[in-house]
Design a protein around this motif. Structure first.
Motif, short mmCIF file in Angstrom:
data_model
loop_
_atom_site.label_atom_id
_atom_site.label_comp_id
_atom_site.label_asym_id
_atom_site.label_seq_id
_atom_site.Cartn_x
_atom_site.Cartn_y
_atom_site.Cartn_z
N GLU A 1 0.82 -1.21 0.00
CA GLU A 1 0.00 0.00 0.00
C GLU A 1 0.85 1.26 0.00
OE1 GLU A 1 -3.39 2.22 2.75
OE2 GLU A 1 -2.99 0.09 3.04
N GLU B 1 -8.78 0.86 5.23
CA GLU B 1 -9.29 1.27 3.93
C GLU B 1 -8.50 0.65 2.80
OE1 GLU B 1 -8.73 3.14 6.46
OE2 GLU B 1 -10.50 4.36 6.91
N GLU C 1 -10.14 -1.79 -0.02
CA GLU C 1 -10.24 -1.30 -1.40
C GLU C 1 -9.40 -2.12 -2.36
OE1 GLU C 1 -9.83 2.85 -3.94
OE2 GLU C 1 -9.85 2.86 -1.75
N TYR C 2 -8.15 -2.39 -1.99
CA TYR C 2 -7.28 -3.15 -2.90
C TYR C 2 -7.76 -4.59 -3.06
CZ TYR C 2 -4.23 0.86 -2.15
OH TYR C 2 -3.71 2.12 -2.07
N LYS D 1 -10.82 -5.65 -2.97
CA LYS D 1 -11.96 -5.62 -3.88
C LYS D 1 -11.51 -5.43 -5.33
CE LYS D 1 -15.52 -3.93 -0.68
NZ LYS D 1 -16.45 -2.80 -0.36
N ASP D 2 -10.53 -4.55 -5.53
CA ASP D 2 -10.01 -4.33 -6.88
C ASP D 2 -9.40 -5.61 -7.44
OD1 ASP D 2 -10.77 -1.69 -6.86
OD2 ASP D 2 -8.80 -0.92 -6.30
N SER E 1 -14.93 -8.45 2.93
CA SER E 1 -14.90 -7.59 1.75
C SER E 1 -14.91 -8.36 0.44
CB SER E 1 -13.66 -6.69 1.78
OG SER E 1 -13.60 -5.95 2.99
#
Length: 325
Positions: free
Chosen positions: A41, A107, A111-112, A114-115, A156
């Protein structure tokens, strides 16, 4: 993890997997799956000062309190290249493509992950590369960090999750069970933490990175042997595999797969084929029809004398050394 592999040898996360032509060669050489290089990240942050404030804010507590986390609406992210590698690899090869993620904020993990799932990865390796340098942290603090991350990512995404863990937990067996309950489908034993060296003349820290050595298999071999059949997760060994001997030992201990990286730099990608050819020769010699027919034969669950793994055997070893002097 529910993945069908054509061989028990998997390429672990390393920079070679940044290039599609290497991934294609790995499949051709017989790799059962490929773990892409880890997405860190902090590498995706353009503002180093902002990153430092985030680290300081999240160092002492991960999920205990949302008040510790700053607003992250202004951090700049460029994951497209990584996601494009996943997409292109899935188009060019048939073996599973496993992404590897190392986040530092809730976060970021969410987010990553899910991507990565949307990009088409077959599974996700959670690479918790975390050294608890804050001496105020307790063992429970460190353990909860891992569990919180697993739960967060599990909620997630639906991808199979593999956890790359370190060997320094006080009660590794119990921790393995907690990770399974939190949502882990597989455990990867073990992460090799960066260990700096000193230049005693220049009085500086040397950022040296040494490749693994076959002698390093002993610790993961022990714990895979101990965990096999006791925790309902897949087990992957990721240290010291430079030839078929190490692969075979890990399989005998109970590993579902063994992972390679260092040998690919030392010999090249064709080393995968060499290792698998030697594995087949061994299986033919011993009369094993397939890998499951001998997986776990030397685990604690299956050997006649389980004391070979505990304190009694340590005493026996010391006594045998005395008798030779």
């Amino acid at each position: 993890m529910g993945l069908q592999l054509k061989s028990p040898l998997v390429v672990s996360a390393n920079p070679l997997t940044e290039h599609i032509h290497n991934i294609i060669q790995m499949e051709d050489a017989g790799a059962g799956a490929v773990v892409l290089f880890s997405l860190f990240e902090e590498q995706l942050r353009k503002d180093a000062a902002r990153l430092e404030r985030i680290k300081q804010s999240t160092n002492n507590a991960f999920a205990e309190s949302g008040d510790f986390f700053p607003e992250l609406d202004d951090y700049s992210i460029d994951t497209q290249e990584y996601l494009e590698i996943i997409h292109r690899a899935k188009e060019r090869v048939d073996i599973p493509i496993i992404a590897s993620l190392n986040g530092i904020t809730p976060e970021g993990w969410i987010e990553y992950a899910k991507d990565i799932e949307q990009a088409g990865a077959d599974a996700l390796e959670i690479n918790v590369y975390y050294i608890p340098g804050d001496i105020r942290l307790t063992a429970a603090d460190v353990e909860s960090r891992y569990i919180d991350i697993i739960k967060l990512v599990r909620k997630s995404v639906k991808l199979p999750l593999a956890i790359k863990l370190n060997p320094y937990f006080s009660a590794l067996g119990n921790m393995a069970g907690q990770m399974h309950q939190a949502g882990a489908d597989a455990l990867i034993l073990f992460n090799r933490f960066y260990q700096p060296d000193f230049d005693i003349d220049k009085l500086t820290i040397l950022p040296n990175l040494e490749f693994s050595h076959p002698s390093e298999i002993r610790l993961p071999l022990l714990w895979i042997s101990m965990l096999y059949g006791r925790v309902p997760v897949s087990l992957a060994a990721t240290t010291g595999v430079h030839g078929a001997d190490e692969l075979i030992k890990y399989l005998l201990a109970g590993a579902d797969v063994a992972m390679v990286a260092s040998v690919l730099y030392r010999i090249g990608i064709p080393a995968i084929n060499l290792i698998l050819d030697d594995l087949k020769s061994y299986m033919d010699l011993k009369g094993f029809e397939n890998v499951p027919s001998f997986r776990g034969l030397l685990s604690q669950q299956h050997i006649p004398d389980p004391t070979a793994y505990d304190r009694n055997n340590y005493v026996k070893i010391l006594d045998s050394k005395k008798s030779r002097t």
